[in-house]
Scaffold this active site. Structure first.
Site, PDB file in Angstrom:
ATOM      1  N   THR A  40       0.837  -1.209   0.000  1.00  0.00           N
ATOM      2  CA  THR A  40       0.000   0.000   0.000  1.00  0.00           C
ATOM      3  C   THR A  40       0.872   1.260   0.000  1.00  0.00           C
ATOM      4  O   THR A  40       0.574   2.231  -0.690  1.00  0.00           O
ATOM      5  CB  THR A  40      -0.906   0.000   1.255  1.00  0.00           C
ATOM      6  OG1 THR A  40      -1.677  -1.193   1.243  1.00  0.00           O
ATOM      7  CG2 THR A  40      -1.825   1.199   1.287  1.00  0.00           C
ATOM      8  N   HIS A  43       2.076   1.853  -3.397  1.00  0.00           N
ATOM      9  CA  HIS A  43       1.028   2.464  -4.241  1.00  0.00           C
ATOM     10  C   HIS A  43       0.955   3.968  -3.980  1.00  0.00           C
ATOM     11  O   HIS A  43       0.791   4.762  -4.902  1.00  0.00           O
ATOM     12  CB  HIS A  43      -0.344   1.848  -3.959  1.00  0.00           C
ATOM     13  CG  HIS A  43      -0.496   0.444  -4.474  1.00  0.00           C
ATOM     14  ND1 HIS A  43      -0.337   0.122  -5.793  1.00  0.00           N
ATOM     15  CD2 HIS A  43      -0.779  -0.716  -3.834  1.00  0.00           C
ATOM     16  CE1 HIS A  43      -0.522  -1.171  -5.950  1.00  0.00           C
ATOM     17  NE2 HIS A  43      -0.781  -1.712  -4.780  1.00  0.00           N
ATOM     18  N   HIS A  63       1.914   2.029   8.186  1.00  0.00           N
ATOM     19  CA  HIS A  63       0.971   1.491   9.184  1.00  0.00           C
ATOM     20  C   HIS A  63       1.439   0.202   9.843  1.00  0.00           C
ATOM     21  O   HIS A  63       0.780  -0.297  10.740  1.00  0.00           O
ATOM     22  CB  HIS A  63      -0.404   1.280   8.542  1.00  0.00           C
ATOM     23  CG  HIS A  63      -0.361   0.405   7.330  1.00  0.00           C
ATOM     24  ND1 HIS A  63      -0.099   0.883   6.065  1.00  0.00           N
ATOM     25  CD2 HIS A  63      -0.506  -0.927   7.196  1.00  0.00           C
ATOM     26  CE1 HIS A  63      -0.103  -0.112   5.207  1.00  0.00           C
ATOM     27  NE2 HIS A  63      -0.337  -1.223   5.868  1.00  0.00           N
ATOM     28  N   CYS A  96     -21.374   1.777  14.970  1.00  0.00           N
ATOM     29  CA  CYS A  96     -22.215   1.132  13.948  1.00  0.00           C
ATOM     30  C   CYS A  96     -22.687  -0.227  14.498  1.00  0.00           C
ATOM     31  O   CYS A  96     -22.242  -0.672  15.555  1.00  0.00           O
ATOM     32  CB  CYS A  96     -21.449   0.959  12.629  1.00  0.00           C
ATOM     33  SG  CYS A  96     -20.128  -0.259  12.678  1.00  0.00           S
ATOM     34  N   CYS A  99     -19.718  -2.677  15.107  1.00  0.00           N
ATOM     35  CA  CYS A  99     -18.884  -2.263  16.251  1.00  0.00           C
ATOM     36  C   CYS A  99     -19.610  -2.556  17.561  1.00  0.00           C
ATOM     37  O   CYS A  99     -19.027  -3.111  18.500  1.00  0.00           O
ATOM     38  CB  CYS A  99     -18.552  -0.779  16.170  1.00  0.00           C
ATOM     39  SG  CYS A  99     -17.228  -0.399  15.022  1.00  0.00           S
ATOM     40  N   CYS A 107     -16.485  -3.068  10.786  1.00  0.00           N
ATOM     41  CA  CYS A 107     -16.969  -1.675  10.833  1.00  0.00           C
ATOM     42  C   CYS A 107     -17.031  -1.090   9.421  1.00  0.00           C
ATOM     43  O   CYS A 107     -16.128  -1.269   8.612  1.00  0.00           O
ATOM     44  CB  CYS A 107     -16.038  -0.826  11.694  1.00  0.00           C
ATOM     45  SG  CYS A 107     -16.461   0.935  11.671  1.00  0.00           S
ATOM     46  N   ILE A 264      -5.877  -7.740  -3.614  1.00  0.00           N
ATOM     47  CA  ILE A 264      -6.698  -6.623  -4.085  1.00  0.00           C
ATOM     48  C   ILE A 264      -6.508  -6.473  -5.592  1.00  0.00           C
ATOM     49  O   ILE A 264      -5.408  -6.189  -6.059  1.00  0.00           O
ATOM     50  CB  ILE A 264      -6.330  -5.324  -3.350  1.00  0.00           C
ATOM     51  CG1 ILE A 264      -6.572  -5.511  -1.839  1.00  0.00           C
ATOM     52  CG2 ILE A 264      -7.135  -4.152  -3.893  1.00  0.00           C
ATOM     53  CD1 ILE A 264      -6.107  -4.364  -0.979  1.00  0.00           C
TER      54      ILE A 264
HETATM   55  P1  NAD Z   1       2.697  -8.420  -3.220  1.00  0.00           P
HETATM   56  O1  NAD Z   1       2.248  -7.529  -4.310  1.00  0.00           O
HETATM   57  O2  NAD Z   1       4.060  -8.221  -2.626  1.00  0.00           O
HETATM   58  O3  NAD Z   1       2.593  -9.937  -3.696  1.00  0.00           O
HETATM   59  C1  NAD Z   1       1.768 -10.383  -4.712  1.00  0.00           C
HETATM   60  C2  NAD Z   1       2.505 -11.467  -5.458  1.00  0.00           C
HETATM   61  O4  NAD Z   1       1.659 -11.999  -6.481  1.00  0.00           O
HETATM   62  C3  NAD Z   1       3.784 -10.965  -6.163  1.00  0.00           C
HETATM   63  O5  NAD Z   1       4.905 -11.661  -5.668  1.00  0.00           O
HETATM   64  C4  NAD Z   1       3.495 -11.234  -7.629  1.00  0.00           C
HETATM   65  O6  NAD Z   1       4.659 -11.599  -8.362  1.00  0.00           O
HETATM   66  C5  NAD Z   1       2.487 -12.390  -7.529  1.00  0.00           C
HETATM   67  N1  NAD Z   1       1.798 -12.680  -8.790  1.00  0.00           N
HETATM   68  C6  NAD Z   1       1.627 -11.887  -9.879  1.00  0.00           C
HETATM   69  N2  NAD Z   1       1.017 -12.556 -10.872  1.00  0.00           N
HETATM   70  C7  NAD Z   1       0.783 -13.806 -10.416  1.00  0.00           C
HETATM   71  C8  NAD Z   1       0.169 -14.956 -10.978  1.00  0.00           C
HETATM   72  N3  NAD Z   1      -0.324 -14.971 -12.222  1.00  0.00           N
HETATM   73  N4  NAD Z   1       0.102 -16.078 -10.220  1.00  0.00           N
HETATM   74  C9  NAD Z   1       0.593 -16.089  -8.961  1.00  0.00           C
HETATM   75  N5  NAD Z   1       1.177 -15.026  -8.382  1.00  0.00           N
HETATM   76  C10 NAD Z   1       1.264 -13.890  -9.084  1.00  0.00           C
HETATM   77  O7  NAD Z   1       1.608  -8.288  -2.082  1.00  0.00           O
HETATM   78  P2  NAD Z   1       1.566  -8.692  -0.524  1.00  0.00           P
HETATM   79  O8  NAD Z   1       2.039  -7.545   0.290  1.00  0.00           O
HETATM   80  O9  NAD Z   1       2.151 -10.030  -0.284  1.00  0.00           O
HETATM   81  O10 NAD Z   1      -0.013  -8.757  -0.379  1.00  0.00           O
HETATM   82  C11 NAD Z   1      -0.746  -9.751  -1.077  1.00  0.00           C
HETATM   83  C12 NAD Z   1      -2.034  -9.200  -1.651  1.00  0.00           C
HETATM   84  O11 NAD Z   1      -2.926  -8.866  -0.600  1.00  0.00           O
HETATM   85  C13 NAD Z   1      -1.875  -7.912  -2.480  1.00  0.00           C
HETATM   86  O12 NAD Z   1      -2.815  -7.953  -3.550  1.00  0.00           O
HETATM   87  C14 NAD Z   1      -2.264  -6.834  -1.501  1.00  0.00           C
HETATM   88  O13 NAD Z   1      -2.751  -5.667  -2.147  1.00  0.00           O
HETATM   89  C15 NAD Z   1      -3.362  -7.520  -0.728  1.00  0.00           C
HETATM   90  N6  NAD Z   1      -3.624  -7.025   0.620  1.00  0.00           N
HETATM   91  C16 NAD Z   1      -4.916  -7.061   1.017  1.00  0.00           C
HETATM   92  C17 NAD Z   1      -5.242  -6.691   2.298  1.00  0.00           C
HETATM   93  C18 NAD Z   1      -6.664  -6.772   2.738  1.00  0.00           C
HETATM   94  O14 NAD Z   1      -6.950  -6.359   3.869  1.00  0.00           O
HETATM   95  N7  NAD Z   1      -7.550  -7.328   1.927  1.00  0.00           N
HETATM   96  C19 NAD Z   1      -4.255  -6.258   3.192  1.00  0.00           C
HETATM   97  C20 NAD Z   1      -2.922  -6.254   2.749  1.00  0.00           C
HETATM   98  C21 NAD Z   1      -2.618  -6.653   1.465  1.00  0.00           C
HETATM   99 ZN    ZN Z   2     -18.103   0.876  13.237  1.00  0.00          ZN
END
Ligand code: NAD
Ligand code: ZN
Length: 343
Positions: A40, A43, A63, A96, A99, A107, A264
């Site tokens: 994040t 990004h 964070h 909410c 919560c 939340c 994501i």
């Molecule tokens: P990251 O971007 O470091 O890892 C993602 C991995 O996916 C990379 O190593 C990339 O090479 C791989 N990838 C790309 N194409 C692929 C394919 N075709 N097949 C298999 N793997 C492939 O991310 P991270 O920090 O390890 O986080 C993992 C995911 O979770 C990210 O999408 C991030 O945005 C998400 N995330 C979500 C939350 C949530 O609360 N939902 C919180 C944190 C992170």
């Molecule tokens: Zn709440």
């Protein structure tokens, strides 16, 4: 105090002298010791579409952190100066329906530190006491620093029962690698991890994957046959946000398989609903981690032998953050940690 601030609406991140946060009666002031760089943050650094839509400027980002309590508000009785703590990054509304029912992770009005309110890439951060996690003080400091993403990994990995099950993890980023170690610890049989990045596949293997496969050269189906699996994976953890990876996953689940989706998506993804329906799959979205059940489980797993330390591959001084973001962009890394203060 020094902070890393998104101060301009363009790519980059800048060191700024910002004022120390004020401590309200229910707040805790924490001196930051270590902070992890999250995808994040990258990004936000790159100033992609999501960041442009989401981040008010100026904003101190970050964070994932561990710190030592410097000061507590007059209404705080459960924490004291000198405690080693981390912060749950989601500050919830408290009133909410979810919560009020104690389901704080659900939340609808949650505010993220380092996203909607000042973050941890700074000498100090202030948080409401309800967001402070008191660590097992004896745990490794760097591991304490990454409880936030470890929490994403643990919450997703433990969403469905994995004892004796075959687990497919798509995406061997830091979170996929930590989830690999968690499902191993939780008793999974085969743990197959996919990625397209050889460095990260090696890391997944080191964290306990039965097989770590590069989907550009090997098919998940062939690996299933090699492992003697007849019916597909029981549990899937989508940790890439990649459309191809999700397609691979849906195609390789057993009938009745359960998929927890943390990744994501960067853009709209199509889903093979035909297979979802006829193979009776469950798709579960995952955001954040449970307050504070996941934090409890993380601690208990570490105390019972789980080791996630190998996911930390880079440790650098906070003011060399450009180097940290560069290695993240390059992808030849696991977790990158900024050192803000020794201790
Ligand atoms: P990251 O971007 O470091 O890892 C993602 C991995 O996916 C990379 O190593 C990339 O090479 C791989 N990838 C790309 N194409 C692929 C394919 N075709 N097949 C298999 N793997 C492939 O991310 P991270 O920090 O390890 O986080 C993992 C995911 O979770 C990210 O999408 C991030 O945005 C998400 N995330 C979500 C939350 C949530 O609360 N939902 C919180 C944190 C992170
Ligand atoms: Zn709440």
């Amino acid at each position: 105090m020094n902070a890393l601030v998104k101060s301009r609406r363009e790519p980059g991140l800048w060191i700024q002298d910002v004022s120390e946060p004020t401590v309200g009666i229910n707040d805790v002031l924490i001196k930051v010791l270590r902070a992890g760089i999250c995808g994040t943050d990258l990004h936000i650094y790159e100033w992609d579409e999501w960041a442009q839509r989401t981040i008010p400027v100026p904003m101190t980002i970050g964070h994932e952190f561990v710190g030592i309590i410097a000061e507590t508000g007059s209404n705080v009785h459960d924490f004291s100066a000198g405690d080693i703590v981390s912060g749950e990054g989601h500050v919830v509304c408290g009133h909410c329906r979810n919560c009020m029912a104690g389901r704080r992770h659900l939340c609808a009005h949650t505010k993220g530190i380092g996203v909607n309110r000042p973050g941890a890439f700074a000498e100090y951060i202030v948080l409401p006491q309800t967001n402070v996690w008191f660590h097992d003080q004896s745990l490794n400091r760097d591991v304490q620093a990454i409880f936030d993403p470890f929490g994403n990994a643990a919450h997703t990995a433990l969403r469905f029962n994995v004892l004796g099950e075959d687990v497919l993890i798509t995406g061997a980023g830091p979170i996929g690698c930590m989830a690999t170690a968690v499902v191993r610890h939780a008793g999974a049989r085969h743990v197959v991890v996919t990625d397209v990045n050889p460095y990260r596949l090696d890391l997944a293997a080191a964290m306990g994957a039965t097989r770590a496969i590069d989907v550009r050269h090997e098919s998940i189906n062939a690996i299933q046959r090699e492992l003697g699996m007849d019916e597909g994976f029981d549990v899937g953890l989508e940790m890439s946000g990649n459309a191809q990876a999700l397609g691979d996953m849906i195609a390789n689940m057993c009938h009745g398989g359960k998929v927890a989706m943390l990744g994501i998506p960067q853009r709209d993804m199509t889903i093979d609903w035909h297979t979802v329906v006829f193979n009776m799959l469950t798709l579960q979205g995952i955001y954040g981690r449970e307050m504070y059940e996941t934090w409890y489980k993380m601690t208990a797993m570490l105390q019972s032998g789980l080791d996630i330390a190998p996911v930390i591959t880079h440790r650098i001084a906070w003011d060399e953050y450009e180097q940290g973001f560069a290695v993240m962009r390059d992808g030849a890394c696991g977790k990158v940690i900024l050192n803000w203060s020794d201790g």
